[in-house]
Motif scaffolding. Structure first.
Motif, PDB file in Angstrom:
ATOM      1  N   THR A  46      10.528 -71.890  13.335  1.00 40.69           N
ATOM      2  CA  THR A  46      11.353 -72.765  12.495  1.00 40.69           C
ATOM      3  C   THR A  46      12.598 -72.023  12.016  1.00 40.69           C
ATOM      4  OG1 THR A  46       9.348 -73.888  11.770  1.00 40.69           O
ATOM      5  CG2 THR A  46      11.311 -74.266  10.455  1.00 40.69           C
ATOM      6  N   ASP A  47      12.408 -70.766  11.577  1.00 46.36           N
ATOM      7  CA  ASP A  47      13.543 -69.972  11.109  1.00 46.36           C
ATOM      8  C   ASP A  47      14.548 -69.729  12.236  1.00 46.36           C
ATOM      9  OD1 ASP A  47      12.400 -69.877   8.670  1.00 46.36           O
ATOM     10  OD2 ASP A  47      11.677 -67.804   8.822  1.00 46.36           O
ATOM     11  N   ALA A  48      14.013 -69.372  13.407  1.00 44.90           N
ATOM     12  CA  ALA A  48      14.897 -69.074  14.538  1.00 44.90           C
ATOM     13  C   ALA A  48      15.693 -70.310  14.937  1.00 44.90           C
ATOM     14  CB  ALA A  48      14.071 -68.571  15.728  1.00 44.90           C
ATOM     15  N   LEU A  49      15.033 -71.463  14.946  1.00 45.98           N
ATOM     16  CA  LEU A  49      15.734 -72.697  15.316  1.00 45.98           C
ATOM     17  C   LEU A  49      16.800 -73.040  14.282  1.00 45.98           C
ATOM     18  CD1 LEU A  49      12.720 -74.816  16.618  1.00 45.98           C
ATOM     19  CD2 LEU A  49      14.664 -74.015  17.984  1.00 45.98           C
ATOM     20  N   LYS A  50      16.440 -72.823  13.017  1.00 42.37           N
ATOM     21  CA  LYS A  50      17.381 -73.143  11.937  1.00 42.37           C
ATOM     22  C   LYS A  50      18.674 -72.341  12.104  1.00 42.37           C
ATOM     23  CE  LYS A  50      15.178 -74.109   8.104  1.00 42.37           C
ATOM     24  NZ  LYS A  50      14.389 -73.671   6.910  1.00 42.37           N
ATOM     25  N   ARG A  51      18.528 -71.086  12.551  1.00 42.60           N
ATOM     26  CA  ARG A  51      19.728 -70.263  12.761  1.00 42.60           C
ATOM     27  C   ARG A  51      20.617 -70.849  13.857  1.00 42.60           C
ATOM     28  NH1 ARG A  51      16.126 -66.080  11.621  1.00 42.60           N
ATOM     29  NH2 ARG A  51      15.676 -65.620  13.801  1.00 42.60           N
ATOM     30  N   HIS A  52      20.024 -71.717  14.705  1.00 42.72           N
ATOM     31  CA  HIS A  52      20.811 -72.368  15.751  1.00 42.72           C
ATOM     32  C   HIS A  52      21.132 -73.811  15.370  1.00 42.72           C
ATOM     33  CE1 HIS A  52      19.201 -68.943  18.039  1.00 42.72           C
ATOM     34  NE2 HIS A  52      20.277 -69.086  18.774  1.00 42.72           N
ATOM     35  N   GLY A  53      20.987 -74.121  14.092  1.00 35.92           N
ATOM     36  CA  GLY A  53      21.386 -75.456  13.623  1.00 35.92           C
ATOM     37  C   GLY A  53      20.379 -76.554  13.918  1.00 35.92           C
ATOM     38  N   VAL A  54      19.147 -76.162  14.268  1.00 39.74           N
ATOM     39  CA  VAL A  54      18.131 -77.169  14.571  1.00 39.74           C
ATOM     40  C   VAL A  54      17.093 -77.150  13.458  1.00 39.74           C
ATOM     41  CG1 VAL A  54      16.378 -77.900  16.224  1.00 39.74           C
ATOM     42  CG2 VAL A  54      18.475 -76.812  17.037  1.00 39.74           C
ATOM     43  N   THR A  55      16.897 -78.281  12.795  1.00 37.44           N
ATOM     44  CA  THR A  55      15.898 -78.312  11.732  1.00 37.44           C
ATOM     45  C   THR A  55      14.641 -78.990  12.251  1.00 37.44           C
ATOM     46  OG1 THR A  55      16.727 -80.401  10.907  1.00 37.44           O
ATOM     47  CG2 THR A  55      17.594 -78.396   9.891  1.00 37.44           C
ATOM     48  N   GLY A  56      13.543 -78.744  11.554  1.00 38.68           N
ATOM     49  CA  GLY A  56      12.306 -79.334  12.057  1.00 38.68           C
ATOM     50  C   GLY A  56      11.273 -79.543  10.982  1.00 38.68           C
ATOM     51  N   ASP A  57      10.394 -80.517  11.245  1.00 41.59           N
ATOM     52  CA  ASP A  57       9.190 -80.687  10.447  1.00 41.59           C
ATOM     53  C   ASP A  57       8.068 -80.011  11.202  1.00 41.59           C
ATOM     54  OD1 ASP A  57      10.557 -82.110   8.603  1.00 41.59           O
ATOM     55  OD2 ASP A  57       9.838 -84.078   9.235  1.00 41.59           O
ATOM     56  N   HIS A  58       6.996 -79.732  10.485  1.00 44.35           N
ATOM     57  CA  HIS A  58       5.898 -79.001  11.104  1.00 44.35           C
ATOM     58  C   HIS A  58       4.570 -79.737  10.907  1.00 44.35           C
ATOM     59  CE1 HIS A  58       2.727 -75.755  10.619  1.00 44.35           C
ATOM     60  NE2 HIS A  58       2.980 -75.830  11.903  1.00 44.35           N
ATOM     61  N   ALA A  59       3.790 -79.816  11.959  1.00 41.79           N
ATOM     62  CA  ALA A  59       2.432 -80.347  11.864  1.00 41.79           C
ATOM     63  C   ALA A  59       1.502 -79.297  12.446  1.00 41.79           C
ATOM     64  CB  ALA A  59       2.308 -81.652  12.645  1.00 41.79           C
ATOM     65  N   ALA A  60       0.338 -79.104  11.814  1.00 47.36           N
ATOM     66  CA  ALA A  60      -0.584 -78.057  12.283  1.00 47.36           C
ATOM     67  C   ALA A  60      -1.791 -78.625  13.015  1.00 47.36           C
ATOM     68  CB  ALA A  60      -1.042 -77.201  11.101  1.00 47.36           C
ATOM     69  N   THR A  61      -1.911 -79.960  13.027  1.00 49.54           N
ATOM     70  CA  THR A  61      -3.037 -80.566  13.750  1.00 49.54           C
ATOM     71  C   THR A  61      -2.524 -81.733  14.590  1.00 49.54           C
ATOM     72  OG1 THR A  61      -3.507 -82.198  12.010  1.00 49.54           O
ATOM     73  CG2 THR A  61      -4.644 -80.071  11.839  1.00 49.54           C
ATOM     74  N   ALA A  62      -3.334 -82.127  15.572  1.00 45.15           N
ATOM     75  CA  ALA A  62      -2.962 -83.265  16.424  1.00 45.15           C
ATOM     76  C   ALA A  62      -2.908 -84.545  15.595  1.00 45.15           C
ATOM     77  CB  ALA A  62      -3.969 -83.407  17.566  1.00 45.15           C
ATOM     78  N   ALA A  63      -3.826 -84.675  14.645  1.00 41.51           N
ATOM     79  CA  ALA A  63      -3.856 -85.892  13.822  1.00 41.51           C
ATOM     80  C   ALA A  63      -2.593 -86.019  12.981  1.00 41.51           C
ATOM     81  CB  ALA A  63      -5.096 -85.884  12.932  1.00 41.51           C
ATOM     82  N   ASP A  64      -2.165 -84.908  12.359  1.00 43.39           N
ATOM     83  CA  ASP A  64      -0.933 -84.938  11.558  1.00 43.39           C
ATOM     84  C   ASP A  64       0.272 -85.260  12.438  1.00 43.39           C
ATOM     85  OD1 ASP A  64      -2.234 -84.375   9.279  1.00 43.39           O
ATOM     86  OD2 ASP A  64      -1.482 -82.321   9.049  1.00 43.39           O
ATOM     87  N   ALA A  65       0.305 -84.636  13.615  1.00 36.48           N
ATOM     88  CA  ALA A  65       1.436 -84.852  14.524  1.00 36.48           C
ATOM     89  C   ALA A  65       1.522 -86.328  14.891  1.00 36.48           C
ATOM     90  CB  ALA A  65       1.260 -84.002  15.778  1.00 36.48           C
ATOM     91  N   ASP A  66       0.372 -86.898  15.211  1.00 26.32           N
ATOM     92  CA  ASP A  66       0.323 -88.300  15.619  1.00 26.32           C
ATOM     93  C   ASP A  66       0.859 -89.206  14.511  1.00 26.32           C
ATOM     94  OD1 ASP A  66      -0.452 -89.920  17.810  1.00 26.32           O
ATOM     95  OD2 ASP A  66      -2.042 -90.744  16.529  1.00 26.32           O
ATOM     96  N   LEU A  67       0.422 -88.922  13.296  1.00 25.25           N
ATOM     97  CA  LEU A  67       0.844 -89.729  12.148  1.00 25.25           C
ATOM     98  C   LEU A  67       2.355 -89.583  11.908  1.00 25.25           C
ATOM     99  CD1 LEU A  67      -0.451 -91.554  10.057  1.00 25.25           C
ATOM    100  CD2 LEU A  67      -0.763 -89.569   8.587  1.00 25.25           C
ATOM    101  N   MET A  68       2.838 -88.328  11.967  1.00 21.13           N
ATOM    102  CA  MET A  68       4.261 -88.104  11.701  1.00 21.13           C
ATOM    103  C   MET A  68       5.124 -88.752  12.768  1.00 21.13           C
ATOM    104  SD  MET A  68       3.885 -84.195  10.383  1.00 21.13           S
ATOM    105  CE  MET A  68       5.524 -83.825   9.759  1.00 21.13           C
ATOM    106  N   LEU A  69       4.645 -88.721  14.005  1.00 20.59           N
ATOM    107  CA  LEU A  69       5.439 -89.311  15.091  1.00 20.59           C
ATOM    108  C   LEU A  69       5.474 -90.830  14.998  1.00 20.59           C
ATOM    109  CD1 LEU A  69       4.303 -86.913  17.908  1.00 20.59           C
ATOM    110  CD2 LEU A  69       6.664 -87.275  17.165  1.00 20.59           C
ATOM    111  N   GLN A  70       4.479 -91.393  14.331  1.00 18.94           N
ATOM    112  CA  GLN A  70       4.473 -92.845  14.188  1.00 18.94           C
ATOM    113  C   GLN A  70       5.291 -93.301  13.002  1.00 18.94           C
ATOM    114  OE1 GLN A  70       0.883 -95.201  14.893  1.00 18.94           O
ATOM    115  NE2 GLN A  70      -0.165 -93.280  15.270  1.00 18.94           N
ATOM    116  N   THR A  71       5.622 -92.363  12.121  1.00 17.09           N
ATOM    117  CA  THR A  71       6.252 -92.804  10.882  1.00 17.09           C
ATOM    118  C   THR A  71       7.643 -92.219  10.648  1.00 17.09           C
ATOM    119  OG1 THR A  71       4.998 -91.080   9.769  1.00 17.09           O
ATOM    120  CG2 THR A  71       4.118 -93.287   9.659  1.00 17.09           C
ATOM    121  N   ALA A  72       8.065 -91.272  11.476  1.00 15.33           N
ATOM    122  CA  ALA A  72       9.415 -90.737  11.292  1.00 15.33           C
ATOM    123  C   ALA A  72      10.048 -90.630  12.671  1.00 15.33           C
ATOM    124  CB  ALA A  72       9.355 -89.367  10.621  1.00 15.33           C
TER     125      ALA A  72
END
Ligand code: CA
Length: 224
Positions: free
Chosen positions: A17-43
């Motif tokens: 995340t830090d390395a990407l931020k230095r290249h102007g790319v921001t991100g959210d983070h999910a640590a499980t498949a369930a969280d990822a699935d939920l975040m992808l459906q809602t954002a």
């Protein structure tokens, strides 16, 4: 550009995340498949960086779920599994590219640029249901062609409800999306925004209304 990084190794996730931020790319983070699935459906994200070995499920289930929903979002698998079969499995599941760990951030960025240049399967940008149209990028709502001004949080709530139209949005999810990690949010803060948005929709003559699902959350559907 905002990405979703799905990675259960928290050290790696924060370094990336830090390395990407230095290249102007921001991100959210999910640590499980369930969280990822939920975040992808809602954002909405520009792309997904996906680890395969997740604690609750194989990362491939996240890709399969996206493609089942006809979501064309670019997915790059980041995984220590270097076997040819794993690469093929990932691409077959609908991933766009595959990068074996460890990798240089510059290479990841180059792959990202490449997958994002590919013409996406056309996905309507505007969410339209009933007589209501919402543009998530411009955060603009109109009902029967008449603009309905929304505050930022009302707009976030509108998008969340529209993306899950016909399904109940759990309170906790709505609070997460609207208030993030802010700790000083009153217990009725969500109700306040629901109330305001409901009044705006009703006032504009929207054919959809927000229902309260007692003890669970809120639901957007055709007004009775
Ligand atoms: Ca892992």
């Amino acid at each position: 550009m905002r990405l979703l990084l799905v990675e259960d190794d928290l050290d790696l996730a924060s370094a990336l995340t830090d390395a990407l931020k230095r290249h102007g790319v921001t991100g959210d983070h999910a640590a499980t498949a369930a969280d990822a699935d939920l975040m992808l459906q809602t954002a909405s994200y520009a792309a997904v960086l996906l680890d395969l070995g997740l604690p609750d499920d194989d990362g491939l289930t996240v890709v399969r779920a996206l493609r089942r929903r006809n979501d064309p979002i670019p997915v790059i698998i980041l995984s220590a599994r270097e076997d040819v079969e794993d690469r093929i499995g990932g691409l077959d599941a609908g991933a766009d590219d595959y990068l074996a760990k460890p990798f240089a951030v510059e290479e990841l960025l180059a792959r990202l640029r490449a997958v994002m240049r590919r013409p996406p399967v056309v996905q309507p940008r505007v969410l339209a249901h009933g007589n209501l149209r919402y543009d998530p990028e411009l955060r603009e709502l109109d009902v029967e062609g008449t603009a309905v001004p929304l505050s930022q949080r009302e707009a976030e709530l509108m998008e969340l409800l529209l993306r899950r139209i016909g399904r109940t949005v759990p309170r906790a999810l709505a609070e997460d999306q609207l208030f993030g990690l802010e700790s000083a949010v009153g217990s009725n803060a969500l109700e306040v925004y629901v109330h305001r948005l409901r009044r705006k929709l009703d006032g504009a003559g929207a054919s959809l209304g927000i229902e309260t699902v007692r003890g669970i959350g809120y639901l957007l559907r055709e007004a009775a």
